[in-house]
Design a protein around this motif. Structure first.
Motif, PDB file in Angstrom:
ATOM      1  N   ARG A   1     -13.406  69.671  77.704  1.00  0.00           N
ATOM      2  CA  ARG A   1     -12.939  68.293  77.921  1.00  0.00           C
ATOM      3  C   ARG A   1     -13.549  67.714  79.195  1.00  0.00           C
ATOM      4  O   ARG A   1     -13.954  68.452  80.086  1.00  0.00           O
ATOM      5  CB  ARG A   1     -11.414  68.275  78.032  1.00  0.00           C
ATOM      6  CG  ARG A   1     -10.783  68.763  76.750  1.00  0.00           C
ATOM      7  CD  ARG A   1      -9.297  68.754  76.832  1.00  0.00           C
ATOM      8  NE  ARG A   1      -8.764  67.392  76.734  1.00  0.00           N
ATOM      9  CZ  ARG A   1      -7.479  67.133  76.567  1.00  0.00           C
ATOM     10  NH1 ARG A   1      -6.617  68.119  76.485  1.00  0.00           N
ATOM     11  NH2 ARG A   1      -7.057  65.897  76.485  1.00  0.00           N
ATOM     12  N   SER A   2     -13.585  66.409  79.271  1.00  0.00           N
ATOM     13  CA  SER A   2     -14.168  65.758  80.447  1.00  0.00           C
ATOM     14  C   SER A   2     -13.270  65.994  81.655  1.00  0.00           C
ATOM     15  O   SER A   2     -12.045  65.995  81.542  1.00  0.00           O
ATOM     16  CB  SER A   2     -14.303  64.264  80.188  1.00  0.00           C
ATOM     17  OG  SER A   2     -14.385  63.582  81.415  1.00  0.00           O
TER      18      SER A   2
ATOM     19  N   ILE B   1      -9.921  63.986  82.981  1.00  0.00           N
ATOM     20  CA  ILE B   1      -8.520  64.277  82.682  1.00  0.00           C
ATOM     21  C   ILE B   1      -7.744  64.686  83.946  1.00  0.00           C
ATOM     22  O   ILE B   1      -6.531  64.553  84.010  1.00  0.00           O
ATOM     23  CB  ILE B   1      -8.455  65.366  81.582  1.00  0.00           C
ATOM     24  CG1 ILE B   1      -7.066  65.429  80.992  1.00  0.00           C
ATOM     25  CG2 ILE B   1      -8.887  66.719  82.105  1.00  0.00           C
ATOM     26  CD1 ILE B   1      -6.987  66.332  79.791  1.00  0.00           C
TER      27      ILE B   1
ATOM     28  N   VAL C   1     -18.366  67.679  81.790  1.00  0.00           N
ATOM     29  CA  VAL C   1     -17.486  68.364  80.830  1.00  0.00           C
ATOM     30  C   VAL C   1     -17.188  69.772  81.364  1.00  0.00           C
ATOM     31  O   VAL C   1     -18.095  70.482  81.806  1.00  0.00           O
ATOM     32  CB  VAL C   1     -18.156  68.441  79.433  1.00  0.00           C
ATOM     33  CG1 VAL C   1     -17.293  69.247  78.465  1.00  0.00           C
ATOM     34  CG2 VAL C   1     -18.400  67.031  78.912  1.00  0.00           C
TER      35      VAL C   1
END
Ligand code: ADP
Length: 481
Positions: free
Chosen positions: A56-57, A60, A34
């Motif tokens: 966010r991971s 993406i 993350v």
């Protein structure tokens, strides 16, 4: 880069250095991948602001293919095992465009030498390098694509330049002996090929981004003469460049077989028609003359008559179908009352079958200007299907109604219905549902095809509503006179 990682020095200094780096994307991940930090270089390369991406991971930033192949996890695992991992591959920006990212990923440890996450460093590469990376990817994709086909297939880019082609393509168009990659397709094609027609077709497909239709082109092959080619485009999605393929299907043989089949059907049904008419005439004499005969003889003669009638219907359907495919079906319209025709046909059915009652609802005068015998064939087909495909029921309803300037005739049964998956092919030539094919219910799959063509030729519409296991309503409309 790693001389400034937190393990070695002042965290604030590290942050400042990282922040000041404008042509490197530097960001930290936790152990699960993350995103924890995001520098100005990362924003410049990927377009995400820190507040949009932190938390966010990192998935993406990867392409769907790499995610499916578990590349992000493998990269981090490598970094842990070997002290660093290489991340040289396409990445995905905020606008979903792809960039070729080249860089490294390092594990991060806290003061107690415990693993806390990772740092990724990526270099922004030049446009030239990007273009080369695109080209490499494009070539390898085209190569994979081509190697899976034995057919005549060429792969093109948006500028209509050949990226790759199958051996069958080279051999069919006799291009074995010259390099074709990078050449414009239309300049490569043999002189007799109608490139203008293909060009406008491909142009339209590219503009509308619709690669589902196909085009038929005739072409005089230098060796094998006149060929009919069906050309099917297929899009091979590869941002940032669009690649697509054209498949050339040689239909010459198949087409001449189909034409021969149509001629055969037409000649055979035409020839059978004459003896059938003669048999029918004699059978009618027999019905008349054998009024005094034994019941068994009378019923046998009636059965012969019934069978001749259905044979006649079948032959007419075959003849009309072959006329349709050769464009020779000529309708002979006249003014008549469609409701009366429905009444007469229903009456005929009432006399010849005993399993179903036929109810006519909302019977209203409906003058139309249409081919009466052929419109009669349509009604007969819908009614006989309604009876045939409702073996467990005993009732059929015909509804005649006016909808603005049209008359609509609906034939409703309470029988088998049609499963959703099989509803698409009923109006096609020889279209029968699989369950019906496997049943003992006789049929050719020609009736609805013919009915739909006859109705469409008369500016009407034909369709159905159905519920599997509950029954169907087949209906058609015609303009009121
Ligand atoms: P045929 O009845 O000779 O097979 P049609 O062209 O008249 O040919 O009909 C095509 C197919 O549509 C049938 O084989 C059947 O599968 C399906 N069908 C037509 N009418 C009905 C109906 N009323 N109920 C259920 N299925 C029907």
């Amino acid at each position: 880069m790693n001389q400034a990682t937190p393990e070695q020095g002042n965290l604030e200094t590290y942050k400042l250095i990282v922040e000041s780096m404008k042509s490197y994307a530097v960001f930290a991940l936790d152990k699960e991948g993350v995103i924890q930090t995001w520098n100005a270089g990362a924003q410049k390369i990927f377009y995400y602001r820190p507040d949009e991406i932190i938390g966010r991971s990192c998935n993406i930033l990867y392409t769907p293919e790499d995610i499916a192949a578990c590349v992000p996890e493998a990269e981090l695992k490598d970094a842990l095992i070997y002290g660093k991992g290489v991340n040289e591959r396409f990445h995905v920006k905020k606008d979903r465009g792809r960039i070729w990212g080249s860089g490294l990923v390092f594990p991060l440890y806290n003061d107690k030498r415990e693993h806390v996450g990772f740092t990724k460093v990526m270099q922004k590469i030049s446009e030239e390098e990007q273009a080369q990376a695109n080209l490499r990817e494009e070539r390898s994709l085209a190569q994979t694509w081509v190697s899976t086909f034995n057919e005549i297939v060429v792969i093109l880019n948006q500028e209509m330049k050949v990226v790759n082609a199958t051996a069958a393509f080279r051999s069919f168009f006799m291009l074995d002996k010259r390099p074709i990659e990078g050449a414009n397709l239309f300049e490569l094609m043999p002189g007799a090929f109608n490139t203008a027609q293909l060009e406008s077709f491909v142009d339209a497909a590219l503009k509308a981004n619709n690669f589902h239709s196909s085009v038929e082109i005739t072409f005089v092959h230098p060796v094998s003469g006149l060929r009919t080619l069906l050309i099917k485009p297929r899009r091979i999605y590869q941002p940032p460049n669009i690649l697509f393929s054209l498949e050339f299907i040689d239909q010459t043989e198949q087409q001449s077989i189909m034409q021969e089949k149509d001629v055969f059907i037409s000649v055979a049904s035409h020839e059978i028609r004459t003896p059938i008419s003669v048999i029918k005439a004699y059978a009618q004499i027999l019905v008349r003359e054998l009024k005094e005969a034994k019941p068994i003889v009378q019923s046998a003669v009636l059965k012969i008559n019934e069978q001749i009638n259905s044979m006649n219907l079948l032959i007419n359907a075959l003849l009309d179908t072959s006329k349709l495919t050769t464009g020779k079906l000529i309708l002979e319209p006249e003014i008549f009352n469609l409701s009366t025709l429905v009444q007469e046909i229903a009456e005929g059915f009432r006399l010849t079958q005993t399993t179903h009652t036929i109810e006519i609802r909302k019977d209203i005068d409906s003058l139309v200007f249409a081919d009466k015998p052929r419109t009669g064939t349509v009604i007969t087909n819908l009614l006989s299907n309604a009876i045939k495909y409702s073996p467990g029921a005993n009732h059929v309803v015909i509804e005649i109604e006016h909808i603005s300037d049209r008359v609509r005739v609906g034939v409703q049964d309470f029988g088998l219905g049609i499963p959703e998956a099989e509803q698409g092919s009923l109006f096609q030539r020889f279209g029968r549902t699989e369950s019906v094919r496997q049943s003992k219910i006789p049929g050719t799959g020609l009736g609805l095809h013919l009915a739909s063509e006859i109705i469409k030729l008369q500016s009407g519409e034909i369709n159905f509503q159905t519920e599997d296991g509950k029954g169907s309503t087949f209906y058609f409309t015609l303009p009121l006179y």
